[in-house]
Design a protein around this motif. Sequence first.
Motif, PDB file in Angstrom:
ATOM      1  N   ALA A 172      71.154 -97.788 -32.969  1.00 61.04           N
ATOM      2  CA  ALA A 172      71.865 -98.599 -31.979  1.00 61.04           C
ATOM      3  C   ALA A 172      70.979 -98.881 -30.774  1.00 61.04           C
ATOM      4  N   THR A 173      70.200 -97.888 -30.387  1.00 64.28           N
ATOM      5  CA  THR A 173      69.269 -98.070 -29.279  1.00 64.28           C
ATOM      6  C   THR A 173      68.246 -99.152 -29.615  1.00 64.28           C
ATOM      7  N   PHE A 174      67.779 -99.139 -30.866  1.00 61.64           N
ATOM      8  CA  PHE A 174      66.880-100.205 -31.318  1.00 61.64           C
ATOM      9  C   PHE A 174      67.569-101.556 -31.193  1.00 61.64           C
ATOM     10  N   GLY A 175      68.810-101.626 -31.660  1.00 62.91           N
ATOM     11  CA  GLY A 175      69.543-102.883 -31.617  1.00 62.91           C
ATOM     12  C   GLY A 175      69.699-103.412 -30.212  1.00 62.91           C
ATOM     13  N   LEU A 176      70.030-102.527 -29.268  1.00 64.95           N
ATOM     14  CA  LEU A 176      70.186-102.954 -27.881  1.00 64.95           C
ATOM     15  C   LEU A 176      68.853-103.413 -27.287  1.00 64.95           C
ATOM     16  N   GLY A 177      67.779-102.684 -27.636  1.00 69.06           N
ATOM     17  CA  GLY A 177      66.468-103.086 -27.159  1.00 69.06           C
ATOM     18  C   GLY A 177      66.085-104.468 -27.659  1.00 69.06           C
ATOM     19  N   PHE A 178      66.402-104.731 -28.941  1.00 68.45           N
ATOM     20  CA  PHE A 178      66.099-106.036 -29.508  1.00 68.45           C
ATOM     21  C   PHE A 178      67.083-107.104 -29.041  1.00 68.45           C
ATOM     22  N   LEU A 220      69.029-116.102 -30.401  1.00 70.86           N
ATOM     23  CA  LEU A 220      69.416-115.724 -31.761  1.00 70.86           C
ATOM     24  C   LEU A 220      69.111-114.261 -32.031  1.00 70.86           C
ATOM     25  N   LEU A 221      67.896-113.829 -31.678  1.00 67.86           N
ATOM     26  CA  LEU A 221      67.522-112.431 -31.899  1.00 67.86           C
ATOM     27  C   LEU A 221      68.358-111.491 -31.037  1.00 67.86           C
ATOM     28  N   ALA A 222      68.725-111.949 -29.847  1.00 64.25           N
ATOM     29  CA  ALA A 222      69.591-111.128 -28.991  1.00 64.25           C
ATOM     30  C   ALA A 222      70.957-110.929 -29.636  1.00 64.25           C
ATOM     31  N   GLY A 223      71.523-112.012 -30.196  1.00 67.22           N
ATOM     32  CA  GLY A 223      72.813-111.889 -30.873  1.00 67.22           C
ATOM     33  C   GLY A 223      72.749-110.972 -32.066  1.00 67.22           C
ATOM     34  N   VAL A 224      71.658-111.078 -32.856  1.00 70.89           N
ATOM     35  CA  VAL A 224      71.490-110.188 -34.000  1.00 70.89           C
ATOM     36  C   VAL A 224      71.348-108.745 -33.535  1.00 70.89           C
ATOM     37  N   GLY A 225      70.592-108.543 -32.453  1.00 67.89           N
ATOM     38  CA  GLY A 225      70.427-107.192 -31.928  1.00 67.89           C
ATOM     39  C   GLY A 225      71.736-106.572 -31.504  1.00 67.89           C
ATOM     40  N   LEU A 226      72.613-107.360 -30.899  1.00 71.24           N
ATOM     41  CA  LEU A 226      73.921-106.837 -30.509  1.00 71.24           C
ATOM     42  C   LEU A 226      74.748-106.445 -31.735  1.00 71.24           C
ATOM     43  N   CYS A 227      74.666-107.243 -32.794  1.00 68.34           N
ATOM     44  CA  CYS A 227      75.371-106.897 -34.034  1.00 68.34           C
ATOM     45  C   CYS A 227      74.849-105.578 -34.593  1.00 68.34           C
ATOM     46  N   VAL A 228      73.537-105.437 -34.610  1.00 73.62           N
ATOM     47  CA  VAL A 228      72.927-104.205 -35.108  1.00 73.62           C
ATOM     48  C   VAL A 228      73.362-103.011 -34.261  1.00 73.62           C
ATOM     49  N   ALA A 229      73.327-103.175 -32.942  1.00 78.07           N
ATOM     50  CA  ALA A 229      73.706-102.084 -32.047  1.00 78.07           C
ATOM     51  C   ALA A 229      75.164-101.681 -32.251  1.00 78.07           C
ATOM     52  N   ALA A 230      76.045-102.655 -32.414  1.00 79.46           N
ATOM     53  CA  ALA A 230      77.465-102.360 -32.617  1.00 79.46           C
ATOM     54  C   ALA A 230      77.678-101.586 -33.906  1.00 79.46           C
ATOM     55  N   ILE A 231      77.014-102.001 -34.976  1.00 78.39           N
ATOM     56  CA  ILE A 231      77.166-101.311 -36.256  1.00 78.39           C
ATOM     57  C   ILE A 231      76.614 -99.897 -36.175  1.00 78.39           C
ATOM     58  N   GLN A 232      75.413 -99.762 -35.594  1.00 75.81           N
ATOM     59  CA  GLN A 232      74.774 -98.452 -35.542  1.00 75.81           C
ATOM     60  C   GLN A 232      75.544 -97.469 -34.669  1.00 75.81           C
ATOM     61  N   SER A 233      76.106 -97.936 -33.551  1.00 71.99           N
ATOM     62  CA  SER A 233      76.784 -97.026 -32.624  1.00 71.99           C
ATOM     63  C   SER A 233      78.233 -96.754 -32.987  1.00 71.99           C
ATOM     64  N   LEU A 234      78.913 -97.756 -33.554  1.00 71.04           N
ATOM     65  CA  LEU A 234      80.349 -97.617 -33.804  1.00 71.04           C
ATOM     66  C   LEU A 234      80.709 -97.362 -35.266  1.00 71.04           C
ATOM     67  N   ALA A 235      79.915 -97.898 -36.174  1.00 73.95           N
ATOM     68  CA  ALA A 235      80.306 -97.849 -37.589  1.00 73.95           C
ATOM     69  C   ALA A 235      79.581 -96.786 -38.401  1.00 73.95           C
ATOM     70  N   ILE A 236      78.341 -96.461 -38.033  1.00 76.57           N
ATOM     71  CA  ILE A 236      77.540 -95.563 -38.863  1.00 76.57           C
ATOM     72  C   ILE A 236      78.182 -94.185 -39.002  1.00 76.57           C
ATOM     73  N   GLY A 237      78.618 -93.593 -37.869  1.00 75.92           N
ATOM     74  CA  GLY A 237      79.224 -92.265 -37.930  1.00 75.92           C
ATOM     75  C   GLY A 237      80.422 -92.214 -38.861  1.00 75.92           C
ATOM     76  N   PRO A 238      81.453 -93.054 -38.633  1.00 75.02           N
ATOM     77  CA  PRO A 238      82.608 -93.062 -39.540  1.00 75.02           C
ATOM     78  C   PRO A 238      82.245 -93.429 -40.979  1.00 75.02           C
TER      79      PRO A 238
END
Length: 393
Positions: free
Chosen positions: A129-135, A250-268
Amino acid sequence: MPIILFAIFIDLLGFGIIVPILPFLTLKYGGDAMVGTALVSIYSLMTFLAGPLWGRLSDRIGRRPALAATFLGSTVAYIALAFSSNLIMLFVARAMSGMMAGNVGIAMAAMSDLTDESNRGRAMGLIGATFGLGFAFGPFIGGLLGSVGGEPNIFLPALAAASFSCTAMFLTARFMPETSKHRSGEDDEESAAEAKKPLPHWSVVLKSPGQLALFAMFFITAVGQSICFAITPFWAQATLGWDQVKVGFLLAGVGLCVAAIQSLAIGPLFKKFGELKSLMIGASAHLIGCAILLFGPGTVTTALIAFPLVMSGLTVSFPALNSILSKRADKRLQGTALGFSSGMSALGRVFGPLAGGMAFAGYSANSPFFVVASTGAIAFIWALTEVRRLNSA
């Protein structure tokens, strides 16, 4: 844990700033898509060579000093990049940056030190998620700074990246506790006894059953991910006529999607299905995104649907594979094992952009994504095979 994550975010923010401007800078200095992807690959080649060494060093001297050293090196490399005025200087500066990219493996080792097997996957997801936010924020800032003056320039983005890496170094050196138990000074008797023993030879991390196939998966999934990141700016320019600012969005939007998945979805997701089945789910989403991109019309709508699916789907592999590896590795060799995984991923990022660049230049703007789709298919098949092997054991 928050200090580690914030330091990595700051550093990845600096890295993300550079991403959208490099392809356009390559064209400005007389290069083409092939040269631009080679510029990405030189960074990854040096990461492949240096990543395992940084991981091993962190096992020996501790996570904090090793991590701070990588951030210091990144600061110097970005300053060199700021004053680059031709392709040769760009390649030298990117090689220097690649040598310092061992901070990823060290950070994962530190997170592994702080967690047990029940929440290891979630911890790896937080790094993702940190990667996603950075990107997400980095390319947005880089796209704006890189267009100051009316034409692509690297000076302001690189100085901003240098300041972020310097900040990460300060945060690490000043506030991060030592996470490796036998280096922290807070060992229990068992840990103290283990610390007196010499570290096992590095080759131990390669000898566990199925370990070579696992490391191969780091390489394969990185090939797919790196083609996406390297080719997306060229695809957007050739297909949609976009400039670096729009590519940054575009890359910012993709990064936000990645960050959301990694931080909110990966654990569950890992808790419910486990790492392997979660990897299969992510690979399926990845393949759907590739199909939309390959067989859909070359429009903005296609890009906004396909790229988040492609990049977010296979990005599940990052926490899944590292969680599996950290559980299989000797506790005293977490840095070495995760340094190797970082190195294998970097090796994939060497070949991925080159393969994507050749396909782009030799065939069509869409052709690199056939290779991307194949990496998702391989990830799905490997995970399915592992699930069946474990069920039959």
